[in-house]
Design a protein around this motif. Structure first.
Motif, PDB file in Angstrom:
ATOM      1  N   ALA A 158       0.792  -1.223   0.000  1.00  0.00           N
ATOM      2  CA  ALA A 158       0.000   0.000   0.000  1.00  0.00           C
ATOM      3  C   ALA A 158       0.828   1.278   0.000  1.00  0.00           C
ATOM      4  O   ALA A 158       0.258   2.370   0.009  1.00  0.00           O
ATOM      5  CB  ALA A 158      -0.935  -0.002   1.212  1.00  0.00           C
ATOM      6  N   TYR A 159       2.156   1.154   0.000  1.00  0.00           N
ATOM      7  CA  TYR A 159       2.987   2.346   0.144  1.00  0.00           C
ATOM      8  C   TYR A 159       3.957   2.532  -1.018  1.00  0.00           C
ATOM      9  O   TYR A 159       4.995   3.152  -0.870  1.00  0.00           O
ATOM     10  CB  TYR A 159       3.740   2.285   1.467  1.00  0.00           C
ATOM     11  N   GLY A 160       3.605   2.002  -2.172  1.00  0.00           N
ATOM     12  CA  GLY A 160       4.434   2.196  -3.343  1.00  0.00           C
ATOM     13  C   GLY A 160       5.698   1.351  -3.339  1.00  0.00           C
ATOM     14  O   GLY A 160       5.902   0.496  -2.479  1.00  0.00           O
ATOM     15  N   ILE A 161       6.558   1.604  -4.311  1.00  0.00           N
ATOM     16  CA  ILE A 161       7.795   0.844  -4.462  1.00  0.00           C
ATOM     17  C   ILE A 161       8.944   1.778  -4.826  1.00  0.00           C
ATOM     18  O   ILE A 161       8.743   2.890  -5.290  1.00  0.00           O
ATOM     19  CB  ILE A 161       7.679  -0.240  -5.553  1.00  0.00           C
ATOM     20  N   THR A 162      10.136   1.273  -4.587  1.00  0.00           N
ATOM     21  CA  THR A 162      11.365   1.868  -5.091  1.00  0.00           C
ATOM     22  C   THR A 162      12.030   0.802  -5.952  1.00  0.00           C
ATOM     23  O   THR A 162      11.936  -0.387  -5.644  1.00  0.00           O
ATOM     24  CB  THR A 162      12.305   2.265  -3.934  1.00  0.00           C
ATOM     25  N   ALA A 163      12.688   1.198  -7.024  1.00  0.00           N
ATOM     26  CA  ALA A 163      13.341   0.215  -7.893  1.00  0.00           C
ATOM     27  C   ALA A 163      14.705   0.723  -8.340  1.00  0.00           C
ATOM     28  O   ALA A 163      14.911   1.927  -8.527  1.00  0.00           O
ATOM     29  CB  ALA A 163      12.474  -0.088  -9.108  1.00  0.00           C
ATOM     30  N   TYR A 164      15.624  -0.211  -8.474  1.00  0.00           N
ATOM     31  CA  TYR A 164      16.989   0.074  -8.908  1.00  0.00           C
ATOM     32  C   TYR A 164      17.264  -0.663 -10.211  1.00  0.00           C
ATOM     33  O   TYR A 164      16.936  -1.840 -10.349  1.00  0.00           O
ATOM     34  CB  TYR A 164      17.998  -0.382  -7.853  1.00  0.00           C
ATOM     35  N   LEU A 165      17.874   0.034 -11.161  1.00  0.00           N
ATOM     36  CA  LEU A 165      18.246  -0.542 -12.450  1.00  0.00           C
ATOM     37  C   LEU A 165      19.741  -0.367 -12.658  1.00  0.00           C
ATOM     38  O   LEU A 165      20.290   0.720 -12.442  1.00  0.00           O
ATOM     39  CB  LEU A 165      17.495   0.173 -13.580  1.00  0.00           C
ATOM     40  N   GLN A 166      20.407  -1.455 -13.070  1.00  0.00           N
ATOM     41  CA  GLN A 166      21.806  -1.380 -13.494  1.00  0.00           C
ATOM     42  C   GLN A 166      21.865  -1.919 -14.921  1.00  0.00           C
ATOM     43  O   GLN A 166      21.521  -3.078 -15.177  1.00  0.00           O
ATOM     44  CB  GLN A 166      22.701  -2.230 -12.572  1.00  0.00           C
ATOM     45  N   VAL A 167      22.265  -1.060 -15.852  1.00  0.00           N
ATOM     46  CA  VAL A 167      22.436  -1.478 -17.245  1.00  0.00           C
ATOM     47  C   VAL A 167      23.912  -1.776 -17.456  1.00  0.00           C
ATOM     48  O   VAL A 167      24.764  -0.888 -17.362  1.00  0.00           O
ATOM     49  CB  VAL A 167      21.964  -0.371 -18.217  1.00  0.00           C
ATOM     50  N   GLN A 208      20.086   3.619 -12.469  1.00  0.00           N
ATOM     51  CA  GLN A 208      19.021   4.550 -12.108  1.00  0.00           C
ATOM     52  C   GLN A 208      18.281   4.053 -10.869  1.00  0.00           C
ATOM     53  O   GLN A 208      18.287   2.866 -10.561  1.00  0.00           O
ATOM     54  CB  GLN A 208      18.002   4.677 -13.250  1.00  0.00           C
ATOM     55  N   ARG A 209      17.631   4.988 -10.191  1.00  0.00           N
ATOM     56  CA  ARG A 209      16.721   4.686  -9.087  1.00  0.00           C
ATOM     57  C   ARG A 209      15.434   5.450  -9.337  1.00  0.00           C
ATOM     58  O   ARG A 209      15.456   6.630  -9.662  1.00  0.00           O
ATOM     59  CB  ARG A 209      17.315   5.125  -7.749  1.00  0.00           C
ATOM     60  N   ILE A 210      14.289   4.758  -9.184  1.00  0.00           N
ATOM     61  CA  ILE A 210      12.995   5.425  -9.297  1.00  0.00           C
ATOM     62  C   ILE A 210      12.173   5.137  -8.057  1.00  0.00           C
ATOM     63  O   ILE A 210      12.410   4.136  -7.353  1.00  0.00           O
ATOM     64  CB  ILE A 210      12.213   4.991 -10.560  1.00  0.00           C
ATOM     65  N   GLN A 211      11.218   6.005  -7.786  1.00  0.00           N
ATOM     66  CA  GLN A 211      10.358   5.844  -6.617  1.00  0.00           C
ATOM     67  C   GLN A 211       8.959   6.290  -6.993  1.00  0.00           C
ATOM     68  O   GLN A 211       8.764   7.379  -7.526  1.00  0.00           O
ATOM     69  CB  GLN A 211      10.892   6.686  -5.459  1.00  0.00           C
ATOM     70  N   THR A 212       7.966   5.444  -6.719  1.00  0.00           N
ATOM     71  CA  THR A 212       6.582   5.802  -7.006  1.00  0.00           C
ATOM     72  C   THR A 212       6.025   6.647  -5.858  1.00  0.00           C
ATOM     73  O   THR A 212       6.707   6.911  -4.865  1.00  0.00           O
ATOM     74  CB  THR A 212       5.708   4.548  -7.159  1.00  0.00           C
ATOM     75  N   SER A 213       4.778   7.022  -5.990  1.00  0.00           N
ATOM     76  CA  SER A 213       4.092   7.697  -4.895  1.00  0.00           C
ATOM     77  C   SER A 213       4.082   6.793  -3.661  1.00  0.00           C
ATOM     78  O   SER A 213       3.968   5.570  -3.765  1.00  0.00           O
ATOM     79  CB  SER A 213       2.649   8.016  -5.305  1.00  0.00           C
ATOM     80  N   ALA A 243       7.217  -0.909   3.286  1.00  0.00           N
ATOM     81  CA  ALA A 243       6.315  -1.447   4.297  1.00  0.00           C
ATOM     82  C   ALA A 243       5.563  -0.361   5.063  1.00  0.00           C
ATOM     83  O   ALA A 243       4.633  -0.648   5.807  1.00  0.00           O
ATOM     84  CB  ALA A 243       7.105  -2.306   5.296  1.00  0.00           C
ATOM     85  N   GLU A 244       5.995   0.897   4.895  1.00  0.00           N
ATOM     86  CA  GLU A 244       5.308   1.991   5.569  1.00  0.00           C
ATOM     87  C   GLU A 244       5.529   3.273   4.792  1.00  0.00           C
ATOM     88  O   GLU A 244       6.464   3.392   4.002  1.00  0.00           O
ATOM     89  CB  GLU A 244       5.815   2.148   7.011  1.00  0.00           C
ATOM     90  N   SER A 245       4.672   4.249   5.036  1.00  0.00           N
ATOM     91  CA  SER A 245       4.716   5.478   4.246  1.00  0.00           C
ATOM     92  C   SER A 245       5.921   6.355   4.591  1.00  0.00           C
ATOM     93  O   SER A 245       6.279   7.240   3.825  1.00  0.00           O
ATOM     94  CB  SER A 245       3.440   6.287   4.465  1.00  0.00           C
ATOM     95  N   SER A 246       6.565   6.114   5.728  1.00  0.00           N
ATOM     96  CA  SER A 246       7.682   6.956   6.140  1.00  0.00           C
ATOM     97  C   SER A 246       9.013   6.527   5.546  1.00  0.00           C
ATOM     98  O   SER A 246      10.041   7.104   5.841  1.00  0.00           O
ATOM     99  CB  SER A 246       7.810   6.953   7.668  1.00  0.00           C
ATOM    100  N   ALA A 247       8.990   5.475   4.695  1.00  0.00           N
ATOM    101  CA  ALA A 247      10.239   5.046   4.042  1.00  0.00           C
ATOM    102  C   ALA A 247      10.727   6.150   3.116  1.00  0.00           C
ATOM    103  O   ALA A 247      10.026   7.113   2.848  1.00  0.00           O
ATOM    104  CB  ALA A 247      10.021   3.745   3.275  1.00  0.00           C
ATOM    105  N   PHE A 248      11.955   5.993   2.589  1.00  0.00           N
ATOM    106  CA  PHE A 248      12.560   7.053   1.775  1.00  0.00           C
ATOM    107  C   PHE A 248      11.672   7.442   0.619  1.00  0.00           C
ATOM    108  O   PHE A 248      11.041   6.627   0.009  1.00  0.00           O
ATOM    109  CB  PHE A 248      13.924   6.564   1.230  1.00  0.00           C
TER     110      PHE A 248
END
Length: 248
Positions: A158-167, A208-213, A243-248
């Protein structure tokens, strides 16, 4: 899952696989610094989460070959680098990602003639270290637009995701890596793009690093999809389900 050793681990830095030059990992960790906020009406300390800190410490063998350890570390770049440590290389393996800076490159010559370097990466860009899971089996090489296998997150988050990409390599003009979601691995609910889950089109080696809402609900299954103009794209992706909304 049974207990595991650290055999078969990997370390990727800024789009380079430097696992073979890495001798050991001394530290992978971090978290909030406890801030004491004890009131006079309680009989024990009260603490809340303060500033986040993190770090990775490791040793590297001296390897002067082009694009290997010495070539990558000795410049002491002042810009932030992307670090990704993976506990194994299978899809679903634990992975720790961090955006940070390398402040040192300290060599040590042993009595046995060995030459190693101690390195530290400290977080920058306002992020700490984040544990997630590999959504590619080690590095994945696509030769055309590809839909990857769905990875089961067990439940939706319920608190979105963060993702890391290495090309790690690219032959062609560009590759765009995107995350798609489904509630049942596409059995009845077709995979659809995660809002905010697309990396910027990559035109060369890099990370790259991306972060959703932080309020985005992400469905149980995720898969990694590629598109673009290329004949070969080697890359890996790690996803953190917050796991919670207060994450980065």
């Amino acid at each position: 899952m049974a207990k595991q050793t650290g055999l078969g681990d990997r370390l990727y830095v800024g789009g380079y696989n430097l696992s073979g030059d890495t001798g050991s990992i001394g530290l992978i960790g971090g978290g909030p610094t406890p801030a004491e906020v004890t009131g006079i009406d309680v009989s024990a300390f009260e603490r809340i989460a303060g500033r986040f800190d993190a770090g990775i410490e490791w040793s590297s063998w001296f390897n002067p070959t082009t694009l290997r350890a010495h070539d990558r570390y000795s410049d002491l770049l002042t810009t932030a680098q992307h670090y990704l440590y993976t506990r194994g290389s299978a899809i679903g393996s634990a992975a720790a990602g961090m955006v940070g800076k390398q402040p040192d490159y300290s060599g040590s010559r042993g009595d046995d003639g060995s030459l190693t370097f101690a390195l530290t990466a400290m977080p920058s860009e306002g992020y700490g270290l984040e544990w997630g899971r590999l959504h590619t089996a080690a590095s994945r090489t696509d030769t055309t637009a590809t839909n990857g296998a769905g990875v089961d997150g067990v439940t939706s988050s319920a608190y979105g995701i963060t993702a890391y990409l290495q090309v790690l390599g690219l032959t062609g003009t560009s590759v765009t890596v995107t995350l798609q979601e489904s509630s049942d691995n596409g059995a009845g609910d077709a995979f659809a793009a995660v809002v905010g889950g697309a990396f910027v089109a990559a035109t060369a080696r890099g990370a790259q690093r991306i972060q959703t809402s932080r309020t985005l609900t992400v469905e149980r299954y995720l898969r990694v999809v590629t598109s673009g103009t290329f004949t070969s794209a080697e890359f890996l992706v790690s996803v953190v389900r917050r796991a919670e909304s207060s994450a980065f």
